[in-house]
Design an enzyme around this catalytic site. Structure first.
Site: not given
Length: 183
Positions: A43, A136
């Site tokens: 996770d 990102d």
């Protein structure tokens, strides 16, 4: 290595944990119970200092149940609007959980080993780059000055050298080696 699809395992567990570690353990336990095999699950997500660690376990659905990368990034930019670079600290976090069927843990249940990796940086004031995924194009990694390149502008090799997943995986390698050597 086999995926759940390779084994004919369908469905996913409900990720009800409040931490990355808990959710990784939930997934590892779920797939190990269905496969009977040692199972590695993860996770991961983004924690932003100015948001008290948010979005955290809600990283993927930060802007709602039908969230997209674009809507999540837009919400994050709104939430941090006007904050200077020194208040935009953030980190990507990954927790890997290895469930070992047949091995008993310290509390009598399935033995699960975890390893954590982080990548610290900051949230940029705008999107830059189209590489990577998720946040990102907003994440300025270590070594980049404010306004420097985001992970969306880094090559895959550069990103993999510092990523939270790579760091967690490097920490899990000795555990996996010891299992192979013991068998």
């Amino acid at each position: 290595l086999l995926s759940p699809d390779d084994l004919g395992i369908h469905g996913e567990p409900d990720e009800t944990g409040l931490t990355f570690e808990t959710n990784a353990r939930i997934k590892a336990r779920y797939y190990a119970a269905r496969s009977g095999l040692p199972t590695l699950a993860d996770d991961s997500g983004l924690e932003v200092d100015a948001l008290n660690g948010g979005p955290g376990v809600f990283t993927r659905r930060y802007s709602g149940p039908d969230a997209t990368d674009a809507s999540n990034n837009a919400k994050l930019l709104r939430e941090l609007a006007g904050l200077p670079a020194h208040r935009r600290g953030a980190r990507y976090v990954c927790v890997l959980a290895l469930a070992l069927p047949g091995a008993v843990g310290p509390r009598g249940g399935l033995r699960i080993l975890t390893r954590r990796g982080t990548c610290r940086g900051r949230i940029a004031t705008g999107l830059r780059g189209d590489g990577g995924f998720g946040y990102d194009p907003l994440f300025e990694p270590p070594g980049e000055p404010p306004g420097g390149r985001t992970l969306g502008q880094w090559s895959a090799a550069e990103k993999h050298a510092v990523s939270h997943r790579a760091r967690a995986a490097r920490r899990m390698v000795p555990v996996l080696r010891s299992l192979v050597e013991a068998s």
